[in-house]
Design a protein around this motif. Structure first.
Motif, short mmCIF file in Angstrom:
data_model
loop_
_atom_site.label_atom_id
_atom_site.label_comp_id
_atom_site.label_asym_id
_atom_site.label_seq_id
_atom_site.Cartn_x
_atom_site.Cartn_y
_atom_site.Cartn_z
N VAL A 1 5.46 -6.33 -4.08
CA VAL A 1 4.58 -5.61 -4.64
C VAL A 1 4.76 -4.19 -4.91
O VAL A 1 5.34 -3.65 -4.22
CB VAL A 1 2.91 -5.72 -4.20
CG1 VAL A 1 1.81 -5.34 -5.32
CG2 VAL A 1 2.72 -7.27 -3.95
N MET A 2 4.30 -3.32 -6.32
CA MET A 2 4.60 -2.15 -6.42
C MET A 2 6.25 -1.87 -6.34
O MET A 2 6.56 -0.62 -5.60
CB MET A 2 3.80 -1.18 -5.38
CG MET A 2 2.25 -1.47 -5.74
SD MET A 2 1.14 -0.19 -4.72
CE MET A 2 1.68 -0.52 -3.02
N GLY A 3 7.08 -2.38 -6.36
CA GLY A 3 8.29 -2.37 -6.46
C GLY A 3 9.02 -2.30 -4.97
O GLY A 3 10.07 -1.82 -4.85
N ALA B 1 -8.97 -12.95 3.06
CA ALA B 1 -8.67 -11.54 3.04
C ALA B 1 -7.13 -11.26 2.74
O ALA B 1 -7.08 -10.18 1.85
CB ALA B 1 -8.74 -11.16 4.45
N ALA B 2 -6.32 -12.06 3.25
CA ALA B 2 -4.82 -11.41 2.62
C ALA B 2 -4.76 -11.63 1.02
O ALA B 2 -4.02 -10.74 0.45
CB ALA B 2 -3.75 -12.35 3.17
N ASP B 3 -5.33 -12.85 0.59
CA ASP B 3 -5.38 -12.91 -0.94
C ASP B 3 -6.12 -11.67 -1.70
O ASP B 3 -5.40 -11.10 -2.73
CB ASP B 3 -6.09 -14.16 -1.41
CG ASP B 3 -5.27 -15.31 -1.08
OD1 ASP B 3 -4.16 -15.40 -0.85
OD2 ASP B 3 -6.03 -16.41 -1.08
N ARG B 4 -7.05 -11.11 -1.08
CA ARG B 4 -7.81 -9.92 -1.80
C ARG B 4 -6.74 -8.89 -1.45
O ARG B 4 -6.91 -8.03 -2.67
CB ARG B 4 -9.14 -9.79 -0.94
CG ARG B 4 -10.21 -10.56 -1.49
CD ARG B 4 -11.50 -10.40 -1.01
NE ARG B 4 -11.84 -10.44 0.61
CZ ARG B 4 -12.14 -11.40 1.27
NH1 ARG B 4 -12.43 -12.52 0.63
NH2 ARG B 4 -12.36 -11.55 2.49
N VAL B 5 -6.29 -8.62 -0.41
CA VAL B 5 -5.34 -7.41 -0.20
C VAL B 5 -4.44 -7.44 -1.52
O VAL B 5 -4.07 -6.27 -1.94
CB VAL B 5 -4.88 -7.33 1.34
CG1 VAL B 5 -3.71 -6.17 1.26
CG2 VAL B 5 -5.95 -6.98 2.21
N PHE B 6 -3.53 -8.55 -1.55
CA PHE B 6 -2.33 -8.58 -2.28
C PHE B 6 -2.84 -8.51 -3.78
O PHE B 6 -2.13 -7.92 -4.74
CB PHE B 6 -1.42 -9.65 -2.20
CG PHE B 6 -0.62 -9.72 -0.73
CD1 PHE B 6 0.54 -8.84 -0.97
CD2 PHE B 6 -0.95 -10.29 0.20
CE1 PHE B 6 1.15 -8.59 0.26
CE2 PHE B 6 -0.05 -10.17 1.40
CZ PHE B 6 1.03 -9.24 1.33
N ALA B 7 -4.10 -9.07 -4.16
CA ALA B 7 -4.43 -8.98 -5.43
C ALA B 7 -4.65 -7.40 -5.72
O ALA B 7 -4.57 -7.07 -6.93
CB ALA B 7 -5.82 -9.86 -5.63
N TRP B 8 -5.41 -6.92 -5.01
CA TRP B 8 -5.79 -5.30 -5.14
C TRP B 8 -4.51 -4.58 -5.23
O TRP B 8 -4.60 -3.68 -6.21
CB TRP B 8 -6.44 -4.73 -4.00
CG TRP B 8 -6.20 -3.41 -3.85
CD1 TRP B 8 -5.90 -2.72 -2.75
CD2 TRP B 8 -6.73 -2.25 -4.60
NE1 TRP B 8 -5.73 -1.38 -2.95
CE2 TRP B 8 -6.34 -1.19 -4.22
CE3 TRP B 8 -7.43 -2.41 -6.00
CZ2 TRP B 8 -6.62 0.13 -5.13
CZ3 TRP B 8 -7.86 -1.13 -6.79
CH2 TRP B 8 -7.19 -0.19 -5.90
N ASP C 1 -0.91 -1.53 -8.88
CA ASP C 1 0.31 -1.42 -9.57
C ASP C 1 -0.07 -1.44 -11.06
O ASP C 1 0.64 -0.47 -11.84
CB ASP C 1 1.35 -2.59 -9.12
CG ASP C 1 2.69 -2.06 -9.61
OD1 ASP C 1 3.24 -0.78 -9.59
OD2 ASP C 1 3.36 -3.06 -10.03
N ALA C 2 -0.68 -2.34 -11.61
CA ALA C 2 -0.79 -2.43 -12.74
C ALA C 2 -1.37 -1.28 -13.54
O ALA C 2 -1.32 -0.85 -14.73
CB ALA C 2 -1.60 -3.76 -13.29
N GLN C 3 -2.37 -0.55 -12.72
CA GLN C 3 -3.11 0.54 -13.34
C GLN C 3 -2.61 1.84 -12.93
O GLN C 3 -2.53 2.54 -14.06
CB GLN C 3 -4.48 0.59 -12.66
CG GLN C 3 -5.42 1.77 -13.01
CD GLN C 3 -6.74 1.94 -12.06
OE1 GLN C 3 -6.94 0.85 -11.26
NE2 GLN C 3 -7.49 2.50 -12.59
#
Length: 246
Positions: A7-9, A30-37, A42-44
């Motif tokens: 994520v984020m390069g 919880a892990a899913d929420r972290v990586f989704a965030w 990164d997209a923003q």
């Protein structure tokens, strides 16, 4: 549980301990929420994505008064570190577009850690390309040797807080001293331990940009401990730097 995503390069790893029987689903959520965030951040904020809010702001498609609250917070942090570093820390360099990555990574990963805490996760290690947030027990974090990829030059022991390192070894002379517009000189690596990765990451980058004087500057900030290697291969560290076994 242990999970790694790109994520984020960069590789981001999350280790959660002590979930206990029957709580695995909660840890996974919880892990899913972290990586989704982190993907959302990164997209923003990525200056390398043409549709990101940062890129649109840089092109003038979004006004400075019309940015999202999160981007306003990031830009305020960028300005704070620019002022406090005497201009060495810059996110707008001549001939380059707006690039707040030096703040965004630490800020976004720190928010990821806060998401974990909000979900009831108390023992974890969240590592984003070597910049780390830990909680719940003593964790040992290696500081990579600035000239030897297969070695560490120090091991930090932290139970609650963050560790961030800035140096040349991953991306060469990518950190620029905003006061001169040239690649930062004087240090091979600078590691900062602080209560949050927002602070540790930005201070490590700003201090590295300042050169040798940045070691004292970073160490003088409240709650920051510092370990550095200068171009003469001297080790410089603050008295409270938490070396493992010290």
């Amino acid at each position: 549980m242990h999970r790694v995503e790109h994520v984020m390069g960069l590789p981001v790893s999350l280790r959660i301990e002590g979930a206990g029987r029957g709580a695995d689903a909660d840890a996974v959520a919880a892990a899913d929420r972290v990586f989704a965030w982190l993907r959302e951040a990164d997209a923003q904020f990525s200056p390398f994505l043409p549709d990101s809010e940062v890129s649109r702001l840089d092109r003038g498609e979004v006004s400075a008064d019309g940015v999202s609250p999160d981007l306003a917070e990031v830009l305020d942090l960028c300005e704070r570190y620019r002022v406090e570093s005497g201009g060495a820390f810059q996110v707008r360099l001549p001939g380059r577009g707006l690039d707040p990555c030096a703040v965004v990574k630490g800020w976004a990963v720190q928010r990821g850690a806060e998401l974990l805490r909000a979900a009831g996760v108390s023992v974890f290690c969240l590592n984003a390309g070597g910049d780390v947030v830990v909680a719940g027990r003593p964790w040992r974090v290696g500081v990579r040797h600035p000239e030897r990829a297969d070695r560490v030059c120090a091991v930090v022991e932290v139970a609650e807080g963050a560790v961030a390192t800035s140096g040349r070894y991953e991306r060469g002379d990518h950190i620029v001293d905003g006061r001169t517009g040239r690649a930062a000189t004087g240090l091979l690596g600078l590691t900062v331990v602080a209560a949050s990765l927002t602070e540790a990451d930005a201070v490590a980058t700003a201090g590295f940009a300042m050169g040798v004087e940045g070691v004292e500057w970073a160490a003088g900030r409240e709650g920051c401990e510092v370990f550095a290697v200068d171009e003469g291969r001297r080790v410089l560290r603050s008295p409270g730097f938490p070396l493992a076994g010290a």
